[in-house]
Write an enzyme that holds these catalytic residues in place. Structure first.
Site, mmCIF file in Angstrom:
data_model
loop_
_atom_site.group_PDB
_atom_site.id
_atom_site.type_symbol
_atom_site.label_atom_id
_atom_site.label_comp_id
_atom_site.label_asym_id
_atom_site.label_seq_id
_atom_site.Cartn_x
_atom_site.Cartn_y
_atom_site.Cartn_z
ATOM 1 C CG ASP A 220 23.841 9.306 -33.989
ATOM 2 O OD1 ASP A 220 23.195 9.840 -33.037
ATOM 3 O OD2 ASP A 220 23.845 8.129 -34.553
ATOM 4 C CD GLU A 281 22.383 9.567 -28.707
ATOM 5 O OE1 GLU A 281 21.353 9.279 -29.299
ATOM 6 O OE2 GLU A 281 23.471 8.691 -29.689
#
Ligand code: NOJ
Length: 562
Positions: A220, A281
């Protein structure tokens, strides 16, 4: 190495095929993103769970995916629906138990499907024991695990840094009489990655899950890991954001060079587990920045997400040509990972659709996702044609940013609605519980059961494309070569293998019929005809490459015949 051998032994007993014969499986992979809260509910609480995923593994196998990325299912106060983790080594009871997780891994591996966990390294929940300890005083052993700062001379936040989720990124904490930094919600304090103990703790967590047989991680918020230690103000630019604050460019809070040190360390950890993959990401401004995420020596991320191609957000042939070309030429030969959809953006059909030809445009996008030389990410329901179901009243919003930013920012509920399995109550998402978000209105026709019976459905179009991409040598291994430079109406490209064999892809980007004349000779490929492999409109078995008739927004894929 001992650890690797131990995990190999463990896995040979428990997770049959976690260790793929091909350690580079990810290069051509189709990875399916599951938002577990919204996928399938097996205990009637209106919230999807791990057993719901296990129940539907046959569907995923039939679709042909190689792996599933599951967004966070760890214990969490659920402020950001799991992206605020309070325990990295357990399962939130809402989603099930560790036994359920182990069963999911084993059942998935039996079907040749790999499990990819989401790993949130940038921040924890404010209820994580590390943060509770860190905020308790300035002297505790974890005092330096987060980003703590004194206020300015007037006691205001130390600088102008803004949270991505609205307003100041600094939150006052009374016990320490200091501010802490949070790139996202205030309930998501940023960890201090300059502290080696934090890094070590994260790498231990990574090993914990690899030992359990997961095949890798989607990391993330990679660009947010470090902030400027001198706390320089971010530069302003014109206008205000969705939360009414002056716009700031995130020059001193995003994408600092130190990020790469952590990625290299992480890669060394995952190298202990051959065949594991690090997906990032990576929202970045351009392909040059994206290229850096692979590492100079291919020693950072395997697959940083390319958010360039899928998020052009308009059907423009020149833009797609440019972005696809950059993915081929600017990434130093590394594999791009394309995605059109995820749980943070309104669904692609609502970004690219024209309202009148959405069904055709969905097939066009599917073809672009699955025929270039790349790995591909699919988001649950994309293969069915699920659409965004944005709340119309602020009271109905579940995602906090939708409440903070209403009405300019309506939050991400719209793209997180329950998976549409069939045309029964609640689209077959669960039993009797009311789903946590309302089911999309089109579920009576747009659902897995109905579409699997219809050979012309979007679902079957995806299945055919995924199957073809695995079976066809050119689509698997061929170089990607753009064709027909001048056309602004048709995007066309070739996939060519060393033996000169080629597949041609022609995509009509307009609402009127077009005829494509594919110029093979200038690309060094021989042939005048193509045998149709897939097309999104009914047509012929073979075409003359000088004259491929394309229906409005039609997609054509054919094997060039020498
Ligand atoms: C990116 C995730 O995709 C998003 O859903 C989340 O809110 C933020 N990172 C913060 O973790």
């Amino acid at each position: 190495m001992a650890k690797f051998l131990a995990s190999l032994l463990f896995c040979s007993l428990t997770c049959s095929s976690a260790w793929s014969a091909d350690p580079d499986w990810w290069r051509t992979a189709v990875i399916y993103e599951i938002y577990p809260r919204s996928f399938a509910d097996t205990n009637n609480d209106g919230i999807g769970d791990l057993n719901g995923i296990t129940e539907h593994l046959d569907y995923l196998k039939d679709l042909g995916v190689d792996g599933i990325w599951i967004t966070p299912f760890y214990p969490s106060p659920q402020v950001d629906f799991g992206y605020d983790i309070s325990d990295y080594k357990a399962i939130d009871p809402q989603y099930g138990t560790m036994a359920d997780f182990d069963r999911l891994v084993a059942e998935a591996n039996k079907r040749g499907i790999k499990i990819i966990n989401d790993m949130v390294m940038n921040h924890t929940s404010d209820l994580h024991p590390w943060f509770i300890e860190s905020k308790s005083s300035r002297k505790n052993p974890k005092a330096d695990w987060y980003i703590w700062q004194n206020g300015d001379a007037k006691g205001h936040p130390p600088n102008n840094w803004q949270s991505i989720f609205g307003h100041s990124a600094w939150q006052w904490s009374e016990p320490r009489k200091q501010y802490y930094y949070h790139a996202f919600y205030r309930e998501q304090p940023d960890l201090n990655f300059r502290n080696p103990a934090v890094r070590k703790a994260m790498y231990d967590i990574i090993r914990f899950w690899l030992d359990k047989g997961v095949a890798g991680f989607r990391l993330d918020a990679v660009p947010s890991l470090f902030e400027d230690p001198q706390l320089k103000d971010n530069p302003y630019f014109d206008g205000t954001d969705a939360y009414g604050e002056r716009n700031v460019a995130r020059a001193y809070t995003d994408n600092l060079p130190e990020v790469h040190d952590v990625l290299r360390e992480l890669r060394r950890v995952t190298n202990e587990y051959p065949g594991s993959v690090l997906i990032g990401e990576t929202y970045l401004p351009n392909a040059i920045e994206l290229a850096k995420m692979y590492g100079k020596n291919r020693d950072e991320l395997h697959l940083p997400m390319d958010m360039q191609v899928g998020f052009i957000n308009k059907l423009s042939v020149p833009d797609f040509r440019q972005k696809l070309l950059e993915a081929e030429t600017e990434l130093n030969g590394n594999t791009p990972l394309f995605a059109f959809d995820n749980h943070d953006n309104i669904r692609a059909v609502d970004r690219y659709g024209d309202g009148a030809h959405n069904a055709e445009i969905q097939r066009l996008l599917a073809t672009i996702l699955l025929t270039p030389k790349s790995a591909a990410l699919l988001y649950y329901g994309e293969e069915l044609g699920m659409v965004t179901n944005t709340p119309t009243k602020v009271e109905d919003v579940r995602d906090p940013i939708g409440r903070i930013g209403w009405p300019r920012e309506k939050g991400r509920d719209g793209e997180r609605t329950p998976m549409q399995w069939n045309n029964d109550t609640n689209a077959g998402f669960g039993g009797t519980g009311t789903p946590w978000l309302p089911v999309g209105e089109n579920y009576k026709t747009v659902n897995a059961a109905t579409e699997s019976k219809d050979p012309d459905s979007l679902l079957n179009y995806y299945k055919k494309l995924i199957k073809l991409r695995k079976e066809n040598e050119q689509l698997r291994e061929g170089d990607f070569i753009l064709a027909n430079d001048a056309s602004t109406r048709v995007l066309s490209y070739l996939r060519v293998t060393k033996n000169g064999h080629a597949v041609v892809v022609a995509l009509n980007f307009t609402a009127t019929p077009q005829v494509a004349n594919i110029d093979l000779a200038s690309r060094g490929v021989k042939g005048r005809h193509a045998k149709t492999l897939i097309e999104s409109f009914s047509g012929v078995d073979t075409v003359d490459l000088g004259h491929i008739a394309l229906a409005p927004f039609g997609a054509y894929v054919g094997q060039v015949e020498p």
